[in-house]
Design a protein around this motif. Structure first.
Motif, PDB file in Angstrom:
ATOM      1  N   PRO A 131       0.797  -1.236   0.000  1.00  0.00           N
ATOM      2  CA  PRO A 131       0.000   0.000   0.000  1.00  0.00           C
ATOM      3  C   PRO A 131       0.832   1.290   0.000  1.00  0.00           C
ATOM      4  O   PRO A 131       0.506   2.235  -0.712  1.00  0.00           O
ATOM      5  CB  PRO A 131      -0.828  -0.119   1.276  1.00  0.00           C
ATOM      6  N   GLU A 326       2.045  12.488   1.730  1.00  0.00           N
ATOM      7  CA  GLU A 326       0.820  11.742   1.429  1.00  0.00           C
ATOM      8  C   GLU A 326       0.821  10.357   2.071  1.00  0.00           C
ATOM      9  O   GLU A 326      -0.201   9.892   2.542  1.00  0.00           O
ATOM     10  CB  GLU A 326       0.665  11.571  -0.097  1.00  0.00           C
TER      11      GLU A 326
ATOM     12  N   LEU B  89      12.778   7.902  17.459  1.00  0.00           N
ATOM     13  CA  LEU B  89      11.477   7.881  16.796  1.00  0.00           C
ATOM     14  C   LEU B  89      11.125   6.493  16.280  1.00  0.00           C
ATOM     15  O   LEU B  89       9.965   6.110  16.230  1.00  0.00           O
ATOM     16  CB  LEU B  89      11.552   8.858  15.629  1.00  0.00           C
ATOM     17  N   VAL B 293       0.544  -7.618   1.238  1.00  0.00           N
ATOM     18  CA  VAL B 293      -0.654  -6.821   1.488  1.00  0.00           C
ATOM     19  C   VAL B 293      -0.885  -5.873   0.330  1.00  0.00           C
ATOM     20  O   VAL B 293       0.040  -5.275  -0.192  1.00  0.00           O
ATOM     21  CB  VAL B 293      -0.494  -6.030   2.794  1.00  0.00           C
ATOM     22  N   SER B 294      -2.135  -5.745  -0.086  1.00  0.00           N
ATOM     23  CA  SER B 294      -2.417  -4.810  -1.168  1.00  0.00           C
ATOM     24  C   SER B 294      -3.140  -3.566  -0.682  1.00  0.00           C
ATOM     25  O   SER B 294      -3.110  -2.541  -1.345  1.00  0.00           O
ATOM     26  CB  SER B 294      -3.240  -5.488  -2.255  1.00  0.00           C
ATOM     27  N   ASN B 295      -3.797  -3.652   0.449  1.00  0.00           N
ATOM     28  CA  ASN B 295      -4.574  -2.478   0.852  1.00  0.00           C
ATOM     29  C   ASN B 295      -4.864  -2.460   2.355  1.00  0.00           C
ATOM     30  O   ASN B 295      -5.219  -3.474   2.941  1.00  0.00           O
ATOM     31  CB  ASN B 295      -5.918  -2.495   0.099  1.00  0.00           C
ATOM     32  N   TYR B 296      -4.666  -1.289   2.955  1.00  0.00           N
ATOM     33  CA  TYR B 296      -5.176  -1.020   4.296  1.00  0.00           C
ATOM     34  C   TYR B 296      -6.173   0.109   4.155  1.00  0.00           C
ATOM     35  O   TYR B 296      -5.836   1.153   3.594  1.00  0.00           O
ATOM     36  CB  TYR B 296      -4.070  -0.535   5.238  1.00  0.00           C
ATOM     37  N   VAL B 327      -3.869   4.043   2.778  1.00  0.00           N
ATOM     38  CA  VAL B 327      -2.487   4.505   2.767  1.00  0.00           C
ATOM     39  C   VAL B 327      -2.288   5.246   1.446  1.00  0.00           C
ATOM     40  O   VAL B 327      -2.712   4.769   0.403  1.00  0.00           O
ATOM     41  CB  VAL B 327      -1.534   3.306   2.864  1.00  0.00           C
ATOM     42  N   ASN B 328      -1.673   6.404   1.513  1.00  0.00           N
ATOM     43  CA  ASN B 328      -1.482   7.248   0.337  1.00  0.00           C
ATOM     44  C   ASN B 328      -2.722   8.013  -0.112  1.00  0.00           C
ATOM     45  O   ASN B 328      -2.666   8.776  -1.066  1.00  0.00           O
ATOM     46  CB  ASN B 328      -0.941   6.460  -0.864  1.00  0.00           C
ATOM     47  N   PRO B 330      -5.170  10.039   2.079  1.00  0.00           N
ATOM     48  CA  PRO B 330      -5.751  10.533   3.328  1.00  0.00           C
ATOM     49  C   PRO B 330      -7.109  11.199   3.090  1.00  0.00           C
ATOM     50  O   PRO B 330      -7.432  11.596   1.977  1.00  0.00           O
ATOM     51  CB  PRO B 330      -4.726  11.559   3.808  1.00  0.00           C
ATOM     52  N   LYS B 332      -9.253  14.375   3.578  1.00  0.00           N
ATOM     53  CA  LYS B 332      -8.904  15.778   3.772  1.00  0.00           C
ATOM     54  C   LYS B 332     -10.149  16.602   4.014  1.00  0.00           C
ATOM     55  O   LYS B 332     -11.145  16.433   3.318  1.00  0.00           O
ATOM     56  CB  LYS B 332      -8.163  16.313   2.545  1.00  0.00           C
ATOM     57  N   PHE B 339      -4.826  10.209   8.201  1.00  0.00           N
ATOM     58  CA  PHE B 339      -4.076   9.176   7.494  1.00  0.00           C
ATOM     59  C   PHE B 339      -4.308   7.802   8.092  1.00  0.00           C
ATOM     60  O   PHE B 339      -4.411   7.653   9.312  1.00  0.00           O
ATOM     61  CB  PHE B 339      -2.573   9.464   7.581  1.00  0.00           C
ATOM     62  N   MET B 341      -2.692   4.801   9.395  1.00  0.00           N
ATOM     63  CA  MET B 341      -1.316   4.554   9.826  1.00  0.00           C
ATOM     64  C   MET B 341      -1.115   3.189  10.460  1.00  0.00           C
ATOM     65  O   MET B 341      -0.023   2.651  10.443  1.00  0.00           O
ATOM     66  CB  MET B 341      -0.884   5.610  10.847  1.00  0.00           C
ATOM     67  N   THR B 462      -3.837   8.889  11.981  1.00  0.00           N
ATOM     68  CA  THR B 462      -3.065  10.063  12.385  1.00  0.00           C
ATOM     69  C   THR B 462      -3.752  11.302  11.832  1.00  0.00           C
ATOM     70  O   THR B 462      -4.177  11.323  10.674  1.00  0.00           O
ATOM     71  CB  THR B 462      -1.636   9.980  11.826  1.00  0.00           C
ATOM     72  N   ARG B 464      -3.393  15.237  10.990  1.00  0.00           N
ATOM     73  CA  ARG B 464      -2.397  16.280  10.791  1.00  0.00           C
ATOM     74  C   ARG B 464      -3.061  17.526  10.279  1.00  0.00           C
ATOM     75  O   ARG B 464      -3.971  17.478   9.462  1.00  0.00           O
ATOM     76  CB  ARG B 464      -1.380  15.851   9.726  1.00  0.00           C
ATOM     77  N   LEU B 469       2.638  24.245   5.520  1.00  0.00           N
ATOM     78  CA  LEU B 469       2.960  23.553   4.272  1.00  0.00           C
ATOM     79  C   LEU B 469       3.062  24.488   3.085  1.00  0.00           C
ATOM     80  O   LEU B 469       3.936  24.345   2.244  1.00  0.00           O
ATOM     81  CB  LEU B 469       1.911  22.476   3.972  1.00  0.00           C
TER      82      LEU B 469
END
Ligand code: HEM
Lengths: 394, 552
Positions: A131, A326, B89, B293-296, B327-328, B330, B332, B339, B341, B462, B464, B469
């Motif tokens: 992903p 992203e 971290l 895994v292909s997708n969360y 993932v990728n 989010p 908005k 996100f 996470m 998450t 944010r 930005l």
């Protein structure tokens, strides 16, 4: 034939073209002092035609693989490194059409050949995207960064030629020593290819159980005789070499073994070359650079950095930050791969400032270009293999 | 100020190296050198001129490129050290003691020293941030020190320069004027074709192009400063939100730091690549690696509170939108991004029990305990009920006879219950945990019989919000513009003079890419029959030319 195998064949054709073109470029610069430049022009022209043909085949590999996989072929170590090799050739072609220098080709093409050979030592199958990698920003980021790095690498090629011609190899000196070290390092990459291929042909496999740093029991399969064993290893395959040394849990002994075999094979190859040539590799290559125009090499080195630096900034920092924002919700996370991209960038910034404001031209500049390339390769190889971070999926 | 008066009569400020008017060298050093140093056109820079007050000293320190490069190299070395071991971290520990223990356990003595020296949080350390700050200061001062004099001298450039200036240019030619007046006209025409701006005055010609590229470095430095400023902004309260939330399927929760917004999780989805027909190209990889895994994904509904609702009041939420967070990709809204996470699969949701008679096995009724919001009393009808006296979501054992819970997460739920039936109106006390029943106050006639359990998935999200930005984006954009401007264009100048004794002199200068300017000068030289120039830097290739052999 499936699209995937067509794609593989196209890459092989490209590889062969680069090999042949190298010989023509070698011929182009070999001509003795009294011969006219017509000879050089003719051989150089054949060389570049073959290079371009190879590059087109290489591009076709890239495109067909992209179509077959449904995503850009830059998602694992094999694909990324191959793409870098391809772009190195592309950058050389660009520089050739500006400066018409077969000599750059004589050094850039073998570099690309080694890189592609190195890449094909890693698993070559098409991997589906996890992903985090499903992002067109990632594709843009990786392709632009590799392109920038490949243009920067041309400056190292020019720098190397500069050094080979300029360093006095008849007298003992620091420069002579380090130049030979650079040559030796290049041979080590060949050593990696040679050792991996040898054991692949032998179909070598040995499985061990071990305890990882979180105290979990795991299994691992080596594809080369284990010199180093994992933490608290036990041999599971019979009739296989028993590791000579056991390593603590934080060391990945399998990778360490791979590195050691590369060192052993590389050193043997280097030794054989020395025996056959009866001189250092630098001394062997020096005559090829006899006709190099140092001023021009210096200029090409600087030009490549000034063309490559903005592309690298865009790809390795800006697009990378957009993707990270992203995918990971933060544009910057001090992940080792990110930090090394920053280090590379700062290094080339230092290069430009040293050149512009402190007058570091000529040999100093050439050394810096070579060091820059070493940092790029470190980022490509060592950070992926040794320092694991978010990016080390491959 | 001690102005320097040049032989041409022009007054130059103190510190000038080349006369701003005619280009004559004004210092002894410039006089003695074979080629002039054309950086900043030999104009006076503050840092080269004053060195009295403390401000002068600081200014001079930071305006030095040597200092700038030293700072960059120090950052490089520090950053490299910061990648030897993972930073805090990325370490699975939160408290200082745990972190210290982790480094020592996993990385041994080296890890301990690394952590003790503070290298495990190197990028957050005061000294690393100071280095970055110094880089910023150096950028500002060094740029100001140079850009102003450079601007002034490029603006007031004269067409006619002194011969001593021309002679000291890297590309220089002198010789007979073959075409007379035409050599100027033809040169001018050709140069204009090559897109030079050509200025002429009596017996002199100056062709110039790409001057704007000289501002490239300053533009890119401004971009960098804006970027650094944006990074600093994030320290201000309200500019930057970074929160995490765990949300269970079916739950509606307030989004932290986003007042008035609520999120409902409909479903968490985890998908993997199946090794089937449609994934045939991937089959080799799936066989080698196993599951990929292909997708969360979390399917959510975003709600907003009514305008006049009290904080925390959630009975009158308005749906904003339904969406899926991947993932990728989010979610908005209103400057916030949410996100995908993390996740936990199969968290216990509801446990089902039967209240039954131990000896006969007869069942008096069923109850379902919601493990997040258990009720105090479950009435089973016909006179039976179960009272929940204690709930231990993450039961970890007894301490002094008291049941303990490790966390509020229902990983190992346990209950202290009192069971009432028509036969036992006083009630019987029982402690019920998974695979364990304790009857602390004597043997009971009834028991809670475990039936089954429902589970659900939990999504880790998450949240944010980063108001800085756009500052960073503008900084980055300006940097790219500046760096492209300075890298892909060059400032080229060609001077052509006729001397008093009728010779022609030609000189050319560029800030980079000499190959390019030489190629253009070659063209002009050929059509206007100018004297052949030499590159006073590249005498080697001049020799090659004499040998009649082209160099490679
Ligand atoms: C990460 C930090 C920096 C980056 C990326 C950067 C970038 C650049 C670039 C790309 C150039 C143009 C170089 C060329 O065209 O060859 C340049 C020039 C320059 N930089 Fe920086 N720079 C940085 C930091 C600094 C610092 C700290 C100083 C202060 C000493 C400085 C002073 C200069 C100067 C004086 C020039 C030359 C300007 C001119 O010749 O007109 N830079 N910089």
């Amino acid at each position: 034939m499936t699209l995937v195998s067509i794609s593989g064949n196209l890459l092989f054709i490209a590889f062969i073209c680069y090999l042949i073109a190298t010989f023509f470029f070698g011929g182009a610069v070999r001509g003795s002092k009294t011969e006219t430049s017509k000879f050089e022009k003719k051989w150089g022209r054949i060389g570049i035609v073959i290079t371009v043909a190879g590059f087109i085949s290489n591009l076709a590999y890239f495109i067909t693989r992209w179509i077959a996989a449904g995503h850009a072929p830059v998602s694992n170590l094999f694909e990324f490194t191959t793409a870098f090799g391809m772009m190195l050739v592309g950058s050389f072609i660009l520089i050739y059409f500006i400066y018409k220098t077969p000599l750059i080709g004589l050094f850039a093409l073998p570099m690309a050949i080694i890189i592609i050979a190195y890449a094909s030592m890693f698993p070559r199958e098409i991997t589906p995207l996890i992903p985090a990698l499903k992002s067109y920003w990632l594709t843009i980021h990786v392709i632009t960064a590799a392109l920038g790095e490949s243009i920067l690498a041309i400056s190292a090629v020019a720098g190397l030629i500069y050094l080979l011609k300029n360093v006095d190899l008849t007298k003992k000196s620091k420069q002579r020593f380090w130049l030979e070290i650079v040559m030796y390092t290049l041979v080590l990459t060949v050593g990696f290819v040679a050792s991996t291929t040898t054991y692949k042909v032998m179909d070598y496999e040995a499985t061990f159980s071990y305890v990882d740093k979180e105290q979990k029991a795991k299994e691992i399969t080596y594809n080369a005789p284990a010199i180093f064993g994992m933490n608290e290893y036990k041999v599971l395959s019979s009739d296989k070499m028993i590791p000579l040394v056991e390593t603590p849990a934080i060391v990945n002994a399998k990778k360490l073994t791979t590195v050691t075999w590369s060192l052993i094979f590389g050193t043997i190859i280097y030794g054989l070359l020395r025996l056959i040539l009866r001189k250092s590799l630098s001394a062997f290559l020096q005559p090829f650079t006899r006709k190099a125009n140092l001023q021009l090499m210096d200029e090409i080195g600087y030009r490549a950095v000034s063309i490559g630096f903005p592309v690298f900034t865009l790809g390795a920092l800006i697009f990378a930050m957009i993707w990270a924002q992203e995918a990971w919700s933060r544009f910057w996370g001090w992940d080792p791969k990110e930090v090394w991209a920053l280090i590379t960038w700062l290094f080339y910034a230092a290069f430009l400032h040293l050149r512009l404001s402190r007058g570091w031209h000529g040999e100093k500049s050439a050394w810096l270009a070579v060091i820059g390339f070493i940092i790029i390769m470190f980022n490509l190889i060592a950070v992926n293999l040794i320092i694991a971070g978010l990016h080390s999926y491959a | 100020m001690n102005n320097i008066i040049c032989a041409c009569g022009h007054e130059n400020p103190e510190g000038t190296v080349l006369c701003g008017n005619c280009g004559r060298p004004l210092t002894e050093e410039a006089e003695n050198s074979k080629l002039v140093d054309m950086r900043y056109e030999g104009s006076a820079r503050r840092s080269q001129t004053y060195n009295k007050t403390i401000i002068d000293k600081i200014w001079n320190f930071f305006s030095s490129v040597k200092v700038g490069i030293t700072i960059i190299l120090m950052i490089i070395v520090a950053a490299a050290i910061g990648t030897i071991l993972p930073q805090v971290l990325y370490v699975p520990a939160t408290t200082e003691a745990d972190i210290a223990a982790y480094y020592e356990r996993v990385y041994g003595t080296f890890g301990k020293i690394y952590n003790d020296l503070g290298l495990s949080d190197l990028f957050g350390s005061w000294w690393f941030q100071t280095l970055i700050g110094m880089l910023g200061i150096s950028l500002v001062i060094a740029s100001l020190d140079r850009v102003i004099p450079l601007y002034k001298s490029l603006k007031k450039q004269r067409i006619k320069r002194h011969e001593s200036f021309m002679k000291r240019q890297r590309i220089f030619a002198t010789g007979e004027d073959i075409l007379g007046e035409d050599s100027f006209n033809i040169s001018e025409r050709k140069l204009k074709e090559l897109r030079y701006k050509v200025k002429r005055e009596d017996g002199a010609l100056l062709a110039e192009k790409g001057r704007f590229s000289r501002w490239g470095p300053y533009v890119n430095h401004i971009g960098l400063i804006i970027f650094l400023f944006g990074v600093m902004l994030r320290a201000l309260p309200g500019f930057y939100v970074d929160e995490t939330m765990w949300i269970r399927e079916g739950e509606t929760r307030a989004i932290p730091e986003a007042p008035g917004y609520y999120l409902e999780s409909k479903e968490f989805i985890l998908e993997t690549y199946e090794n089937n027909q449609s994934n045939e190209v991937f089959s080799e990889a799936i066989d080698r690696v196993g599951t990929i895994v292909s997708n969360y994904q979390t399917n959510v509904v975003l709600f907003k509170n009514q305008e006049n609702a009290l904080p925390g009041q959630i009975d009158n939420l308005q749906q904003v939108k339904e969406s899926s967070i991947q993932v990728n990709k989010p979610l908005k809204f209103d400057g916030y991004s949410v996100f995908q996470m993390d996740f936990r699969l199969n968290e216990l949701k509801t446990m089902h029990f039967n209240l039954s008679n131990k000896s006969t096995g007869e069942t008096l009724g069923a109850l379902a305990i919601d493990l997040v919001n258990p009720e105090p009393l479950y009435d089973l009808g016909n006179g039976s009920s179960v009272e929940l006296k204690g709930y231990y979501p993450d039961f970890s054992g007894f301490e002094n006879g008291e049941p303990q819970t490790k966390s509020p997460v229902p990983n190992n739920p346990a209950f202290l219950v009192k069971m009432y039936t028509p036969n036992t109106p006083e009630g019987e006390t029982s402690f019920v945990a998974i695979k364990q029943t304790v009857e602390p106050l004597g043997v009971n006639a009834y028991k809670l019989e475990f039936q089954n359990v429902e589970t659900r998935d939990v999504s880790g999200l998450t949240i944010r919000k980063d108001e800085s930005l756009w500052v960073l984006a503008i900084g980055g954009l300006i940097f790219m513009i500046g760096v492209a401007q300075g890298s892909y264009w060059n400032h080229r100048r060609i001077w052509l003079h006729k001397t008093n004794d009728g010779r022609l002199i030609v000189a050319a200068h560029t800030n980079k890419n000499w190959f390019g300017v030489k190629k253009e000068l070659d063209i002009v030289t050929e059509v206007a029959h100018l004297p052949q120039y030499i590159d006073q830097h590249d005498l080697e290739s001049e020799e090659f030319k004499k040998d009649g052999e082209k160099s490679s």
